[in-house]
Write an enzyme that holds these catalytic residues in place. Structure first.
Site, PDB file in Angstrom:
ATOM      1  N   CYS A  37      25.441  24.437 -37.989  1.00  0.00           N
ATOM      2  CA  CYS A  37      25.730  24.228 -36.568  1.00  0.00           C
ATOM      3  C   CYS A  37      26.847  23.190 -36.373  1.00  0.00           C
ATOM      4  O   CYS A  37      27.991  23.471 -36.648  1.00  0.00           O
ATOM      5  CB  CYS A  37      24.441  23.855 -35.852  1.00  0.00           C
ATOM      6  SG  CYS A  37      24.578  24.072 -34.094  1.00  0.00           S
ATOM      7  N   HIS A  47      20.379  27.979 -37.457  1.00  0.00           N
ATOM      8  CA  HIS A  47      19.579  27.000 -38.207  1.00  0.00           C
ATOM      9  C   HIS A  47      18.668  27.679 -39.236  1.00  0.00           C
ATOM     10  O   HIS A  47      17.607  28.174 -38.874  1.00  0.00           O
ATOM     11  CB  HIS A  47      18.722  26.171 -37.241  1.00  0.00           C
ATOM     12  CG  HIS A  47      19.528  25.243 -36.409  1.00  0.00           C
ATOM     13  ND1 HIS A  47      19.806  23.955 -36.785  1.00  0.00           N
ATOM     14  CD2 HIS A  47      20.157  25.426 -35.223  1.00  0.00           C
ATOM     15  CE1 HIS A  47      20.555  23.381 -35.875  1.00  0.00           C
ATOM     16  NE2 HIS A  47      20.782  24.254 -34.910  1.00  0.00           N
ATOM     17  N   GLU A  70      16.846  26.240 -41.348  1.00  0.00           N
ATOM     18  CA  GLU A  70      15.668  25.403 -41.612  1.00  0.00           C
ATOM     19  C   GLU A  70      14.531  25.669 -40.627  1.00  0.00           C
ATOM     20  O   GLU A  70      13.403  25.232 -40.836  1.00  0.00           O
ATOM     21  CB  GLU A  70      16.064  23.915 -41.570  1.00  0.00           C
ATOM     22  CG  GLU A  70      16.417  23.333 -40.202  1.00  0.00           C
ATOM     23  CD  GLU A  70      17.854  23.608 -39.753  1.00  0.00           C
ATOM     24  OE1 GLU A  70      18.477  24.539 -40.306  1.00  0.00           O
ATOM     25  OE2 GLU A  70      18.335  22.911 -38.850  1.00  0.00           O
ATOM     26  N   SER A 107      -5.174  -0.386 -46.488  1.00  0.00           N
ATOM     27  CA  SER A 107      -5.906  -0.108 -45.252  1.00  0.00           C
ATOM     28  C   SER A 107      -7.036   0.875 -45.520  1.00  0.00           C
ATOM     29  O   SER A 107      -7.845   1.137 -44.645  1.00  0.00           O
ATOM     30  CB  SER A 107      -4.943   0.500 -44.235  1.00  0.00           C
ATOM     31  OG  SER A 107      -4.508   1.772 -44.705  1.00  0.00           O
ATOM     32  N   GLY A 108      -7.058   1.435 -46.739  1.00  0.00           N
ATOM     33  CA  GLY A 108      -8.045   2.482 -47.021  1.00  0.00           C
ATOM     34  C   GLY A 108      -7.434   3.850 -46.785  1.00  0.00           C
ATOM     35  O   GLY A 108      -8.001   4.872 -47.143  1.00  0.00           O
ATOM     36  N   GLY A 109      -6.249   3.879 -46.190  1.00  0.00           N
ATOM     37  CA  GLY A 109      -5.547   5.142 -45.968  1.00  0.00           C
ATOM     38  C   GLY A 109      -4.884   5.622 -47.259  1.00  0.00           C
ATOM     39  O   GLY A 109      -4.751   4.852 -48.223  1.00  0.00           O
ATOM     40  N   VAL A 110      -4.477   6.883 -47.247  1.00  0.00           N
ATOM     41  CA  VAL A 110      -3.932   7.499 -48.454  1.00  0.00           C
ATOM     42  C   VAL A 110      -2.682   6.754 -48.971  1.00  0.00           C
ATOM     43  O   VAL A 110      -2.585   6.429 -50.153  1.00  0.00           O
ATOM     44  CB  VAL A 110      -3.548   8.980 -48.183  1.00  0.00           C
ATOM     45  CG1 VAL A 110      -2.992   9.628 -49.432  1.00  0.00           C
ATOM     46  CG2 VAL A 110      -4.746   9.752 -47.680  1.00  0.00           C
ATOM     47  N   ASP A 111      -1.754   6.468 -48.073  1.00  0.00           N
ATOM     48  CA  ASP A 111      -0.461   5.913 -48.504  1.00  0.00           C
ATOM     49  C   ASP A 111      -0.620   4.565 -49.205  1.00  0.00           C
ATOM     50  O   ASP A 111      -0.080   4.346 -50.290  1.00  0.00           O
ATOM     51  CB  ASP A 111       0.493   5.750 -47.312  1.00  0.00           C
ATOM     52  CG  ASP A 111       0.571   7.005 -46.468  1.00  0.00           C
ATOM     53  OD1 ASP A 111       0.146   8.058 -46.973  1.00  0.00           O
ATOM     54  OD2 ASP A 111       1.021   6.933 -45.312  1.00  0.00           O
TER      55      ASP A 111
END
Ligand code: XMP
Length: 513
Positions: A82, A169, A171, A223-227
């Site tokens: 584009c 596009h 994508e 934090s206990g989160g995945v990351d």
């Protein structure tokens, strides 16, 4: 090293999607804003191809972003999408026409010339257009390879220069053969051989971290989160007892979360796990704050302050490790300093104040969420932890629109727990990417038994997604909705109305603030 595709961002809403689609082909890619081309080239010596994104400007405008000469000097394949195509056209002296009407939405293209880019796709194809300008006359030695039904030039190429351009596009999901077109560019034009493999990523990362962190002390916010869990396990693999994990309880966590996180992490990291109860401080700072961005900023800053204090206590800390992912970086524009429109300030992005004298290390910053989960499996992290839905750094503060206080947080924790427990018991939790409840700043009239009630309304949110960049609302069946609503209203006296949020992202975001 991987062979890398450099994506230059000219401000398109689809830039992240290009990155995502390239990664789905197992090709490593990096996104740089158009004004950082020099940096992109000097920092990456393994570039195999370049994709120029779309963008909201017109190349005919005087101050519109330009195509850097440095990119052309690399002599590697270029695909312009584009706005990217129009930049190519302008650079090589083709002619751009400006349409009065923006062509937006579905279009059909007809292939006019054999092209490697279109190998394996049909002669007529549905594509997705979003543009104002179009090519009036292609540059010398560039050939038109497809036209739309209304004879707009849909693609051009110059094989000698290895430069390709698409008006549509590839994508975007609605471009039927978009994946194939991108795959042709990557595999048949850029000739990518080394695919991006997580095992390689892991072993390379370990070598890199061993060298970088040798003899250094690191703190990591968990934090206990995945990351943050994957970040801490990964760093622990090389740093062992030099890693200190700090868990800040900001009082905005889910029901019982603080206790559960403490239990798991204490077991893994022993005395190097430090829990800080900073809830009073956070709640005090957030008092009477309504604006979502202000809330995010306050939480982000307070987090850093708490860390700073803790780091000083540990003494001689060199690094702060953070679980920042790639989409966090792209979405938080002030950090990225690119042209993509700013959506939210993610509180884990943005660096540290200089006075802290801590260097930052973000080992997952090139990865998408699903890749982080995969990496977690390779690090043998408990599935229960890995399959937890994502939870945002600012916690429940951004799930209580408007002012927050302890009472509201407590109501939300209890309602959210009923909702999430229901999903787990019914085995629906795993089909949903993220689910939670939002406590609305509205009270409404209801009737309970023979009595009038005047209580809070809550909204349940459940979405399916791959990486949180786009999301679809999850379609519950009526029985589940009835059960969820009944359980919440029967058990939580402060709530008398349950709403069902059926907004996708875009146009909504997943969180309410
Ligand atoms: P949105 O609301 O932007 O969220 O569609 C996309 C994903 O990101 C999470 N999120 C955050 N995570 N810090 C985080 O660590 C933040 O400030 C933050 N804000 C949103 C959100 O929960 C969803 O998974």
């Amino acid at each position: 090293m991987n062979e890398t595709i450099l994506i230059i961002d000219y401000g398109s809403q689809y830039t992240q999607l290009i990155a995502r689609k390239v990664r789905e082909q197992k090709v490593f890619c990096i996104v740089y804003p158009y004004n950082k081309c020099k940096e992109a080239i000097s920092k990456n010596d393994d570039l195999s191809g370049i994709i120029l994104s779309g963008g909201p400007n017109s190349v005919k405008e005087k101050n519109s972003p330009k195509l850097s000469k440095k990119l052309l000097e690399l002599n590697i394949p270029i695909l312009g999408i584009c706005y990217g195509l129009q930049l190519i056209c302008k650079k090589f002296n083709g002619k751009i026409g400006q349409s009065k009407l923006r062509e937006y939405g579905h279009a059909e293209i007809n292939l006019k010339k054999k092209s490697v880019l279109f190998e394996g796709i049909k002669k007529v194809n549905q594509v997705w257009m979003s543009h104002g300008d179009h090519i009036h006359k292609p540059p010398k030695n560039f050939y038109v390879t497809s036209l739309t039904n209304s004879n707009v030039i849909a693609s051009i190429e110059n094989i000698q220069k290895n430069i390709y351009g698409l008006q549509f596009h590839p994508e975007v999901y609605h471009t039927k053969n978009g994946v194939k077109i991108l795959s042709n560019f990557l595999n048949k034009i850029c000739l990518i051989k080394k695919k991006f493999k997580l095992e390689n990523f892991l072993s390379n990362k370990i070598i890199f971290l061993k060298d970088k962190l040798k003899g250094k002390k690191i703190i990591c916010g968990v934090s206990g989160g995945v990351d943050s869990t994957v970040t801490s396990y990964l760093i622990h693999k090389v740093a062992k007892n030099n890693l200190y994990c700090i868990f800040v309880d900001h009082g905005l966590l889910r029901f019982n979360e603080s206790i559960e996180v403490e239990k798991i992490f204490k077991k893994k990291f022993g005395n190097n796990f430090i829990k800080v109860d900073a809830s009073n401080l956070f709640i005090k700072k957030l008092k009477k704050i309504k604006d979502p961005e202000k809330k995010r900023k306050i939480i982000g800053k307070t987090f850093i302050d708490v860390f700073e204090k803790e780091a000083k206590r540990i003494k001689n800390v060199d690094y702060l490790a953070q679980g920042t992912l790639y989409p966090d970086i792209i979405e938080s524009v002030p950090f990225f300093e690119g042209p993509t429109a700013k959506i939210k300030s993610h509180h884990n992005v943005g660096g540290l104040p200089k006075r802290m004298n801590l260097k930052i290390i973000e080992p997952l910053k090139d990865l998408f969420k699903d890749e982080v989960r995969e990496l977690g499996k390779k690090l043998k992290i408990n599935n229960k932890l890995l399959n937890r839905h994502p939870f945002p750094g600012p916690g429940l503060a951004i799930r209580i629109p408007g002012e927050i206080d302890r009472k509201k947080i407590n109501i939300l924790q209890r309602v959210d727990n009923i909702f999430i427990s229901y999903l787990k018991n019914k085995n629906i939790y795993k089909d949903i990417w993220q689910a939670f409840v939002v406590l609305l700043p509205v009270k409404s009239v209801g009737v309970m038994g023979d009595e009038r009630s005047y209580s809070y309304a809550v909204s349940i949110r459940a979405v399916t997604s791959v990486d949180g960049m786009t999301a679809d609302f999850y379609m519950f069946n009526k029985n589940d909705l009835t059960e969820i609503s009944k359980k919440i209203i029967n058990q939580i006296k402060e709530v008398n109305r349950v709403l069902y949020d059926f907004t996708s992202k875009p146009p909504g975001t997943i969180e309410w603030e």
